[in-house]
Design a protein around this motif. Structure first.
Motif, short mmCIF file in Angstrom:
data_model
loop_
_atom_site.label_atom_id
_atom_site.label_comp_id
_atom_site.label_asym_id
_atom_site.label_seq_id
_atom_site.Cartn_x
_atom_site.Cartn_y
_atom_site.Cartn_z
N PHE A 163 53.92 89.92 67.25
CA PHE A 163 54.79 89.55 66.15
C PHE A 163 56.25 89.56 66.60
O PHE A 163 56.70 90.44 67.32
CB PHE A 163 54.62 90.52 64.98
CG PHE A 163 55.69 90.40 63.94
CD1 PHE A 163 55.66 89.37 63.01
CD2 PHE A 163 56.76 91.30 63.91
CE1 PHE A 163 56.66 89.25 62.06
CE2 PHE A 163 57.75 91.20 62.96
CZ PHE A 163 57.70 90.16 62.03
N SER A 164 56.98 88.54 66.14
CA SER A 164 58.43 88.52 66.33
C SER A 164 59.04 87.82 65.14
O SER A 164 58.47 86.86 64.59
CB SER A 164 58.82 87.81 67.63
OG SER A 164 58.57 86.43 67.54
N GLU A 165 60.22 88.28 64.74
CA GLU A 165 60.88 87.71 63.57
C GLU A 165 61.26 86.25 63.83
O GLU A 165 61.21 85.41 62.92
CB GLU A 165 62.12 88.53 63.23
CG GLU A 165 62.75 88.19 61.89
CD GLU A 165 61.81 88.51 60.72
OE1 GLU A 165 61.82 87.71 59.74
OE2 GLU A 165 61.09 89.52 60.79
N GLN A 219 59.99 83.05 61.59
CA GLN A 219 60.90 82.12 60.92
C GLN A 219 60.66 80.69 61.38
O GLN A 219 60.67 79.75 60.58
CB GLN A 219 62.35 82.54 61.20
CG GLN A 219 62.74 83.88 60.60
CD GLN A 219 62.67 83.88 59.07
OE1 GLN A 219 62.83 82.85 58.43
NE2 GLN A 219 62.43 85.07 58.49
N SER A 220 60.47 80.52 62.68
CA SER A 220 60.30 79.16 63.20
C SER A 220 58.99 78.52 62.75
O SER A 220 58.93 77.31 62.48
CB SER A 220 60.36 79.18 64.74
OG SER A 220 59.30 79.95 65.27
N ILE A 229 53.01 88.10 60.42
CA ILE A 229 54.05 88.62 59.53
C ILE A 229 54.30 90.12 59.72
O ILE A 229 55.22 90.66 59.12
CB ILE A 229 53.69 88.38 58.05
CG1 ILE A 229 52.39 89.11 57.69
CG2 ILE A 229 53.55 86.89 57.76
CD1 ILE A 229 52.08 89.12 56.21
N CYS A 230 53.50 90.82 60.54
CA CYS A 230 53.61 92.28 60.65
C CYS A 230 53.66 92.70 62.11
O CYS A 230 53.05 92.07 62.98
CB CYS A 230 52.41 92.98 59.99
SG CYS A 230 52.21 92.64 58.24
#
Length: 318
Positions: A233-235, A239-240, A193-194
């Motif tokens: 980390f990647s957005e 999300q996935s 998450i970070c």
């Protein structure tokens, strides 16, 4: 560090109340023996002074013209005076040693025995103070390596003459500079998450250091992830895979952060809290379990309406 800890634990055992009492009594007995030795030397000194005074009188009574007799008497006088000086020096040295080794009473040591562990591990206790305590108890530590058992063998020579053997597992190569498992596990969880900047801040806030004792930076977190094969980390991945923090999870469930945290602590909803002063890590899958739905429904039924956070209220993403 393991060797330091092992020796420290032995020191704590040595100055336990019973051990302190025994050490004080042994020291008092040794002091009594020293006093007896000093008294014996003082008697010898008294006799040596008498012999020197008699040699002086004999020299004064001799015929100065009889050079052979006068020289012999002068030599005896000088020998007697040298014996006096040697005895005086021995007495002075033993008296000084006895004075320096004076020990406190058992009562004065009582608090030290019970509180030394706290004092020793207190960050305010400097190494100089610890060294002074060690020198009061330990004469020397002889270190050897047992290759067959892969251990470091310590032979502690205590001031009282007792020897103690300690065996400490030998340090593996690279272990001295390895980052703690706690920090690695925290990075593994927070990376969901970070980004690395935020992770470094959380690690530093919780007092964690690198294996070399440095503060964490973005580059050091990146290096730690790479070494331990932790994904960046990647957005999109977040999300996935459905990873959220406490605030995001509370919005999904339409309850307050505090209510959700209580449900997690009660075991009704699964969540990870890798650092005491850091964010919670939750999965959307865990928010949709029957147990989680039952906990949320019970809260909403009790309050009469959903406890939805105020959208205008600023909250920390923990």
């Amino acid at each position: 560090m393991p060797i330091d800890r092992a020796v420290s634990e032995m020191i704590f055992q040595v100055i336990e109340p019973v051990a302190v009492e025994a050490a004080v009594l042994a020291h008092q007995q040794e002091s009594e023996n020293q006093r007896e030795v000093i008294q014996s030397l003082e008697r010898q000194l008294q006799q040596a002074r008498y012999e020197a005074a008699r040699a002086e009188r004999q020299y004064d009574a001799s015929d100065p013209e009889n050079r052979l007799v006068a020289d012999e008497l002068e030599k005896r006088w000088n020998t007697a005076l040298e014996q006096v000086r040697q005895l005086e020096n021995q007495i002075a040295g033993r008296q000084e040693s006895t004075h320096q080794n004076d020990v406190a009473s058992v009562d004065e040591f009582a608090h030290l025995a019970s509180d030394l562990d706290k004092i020793w591990n207190d960050p305010k206790c400097d190494n100089q103070t610890k060294k002074r305590i060690v020198r009061c108890l330990i004469k020397e530590v002889v270190v050897d390596v047992d290759d067959s058992a892969f251990e470091v063998v310590l032979m502690i020579h205590w001031i009282g003459g007792v020897h103690t053997e300690l065996r400490v597992p030998r340090r593996r190569r690279g272990k001295a500079t390895a980052t703690s498992a706690k920090a690695i596990d925290a990075v593994r969880s927070l990376a969901r998450i970070c980004n690395d900047d935020l992770i470094a801040g959380y690690l530093n806030r919780n007092g964690l250091k690198t294996g070399r004792g440095n503060r964490f930076s973005r580059m050091r977190v990146t290096s730690l992830r790479s070494k331990n094969q932790i994904a960046c980390f990647s957005e999109e991945t977040k999300q996935s895979e459905g990873w959220v923090n406490l605030t995001e999870a509370a919005k999904i469930l339409e309850i307050s952060n505090r209510t959700l945290r209580i449900a997690i602590e009660n075991g009704e909803i699964r969540g990870e809290h890798p650092l005491p002063d850091g964010p919670w890590v939750l999965s959307k899958k865990d928010l949709g379990t029957d147990q989680a739905k039952a906990a949320v429904a019970r809260v909403k039924k009790r309050t009469g309406n959903p406890t939805v956070p105020d959208p205008n209220q600023q909250t920390l993403g923990f």
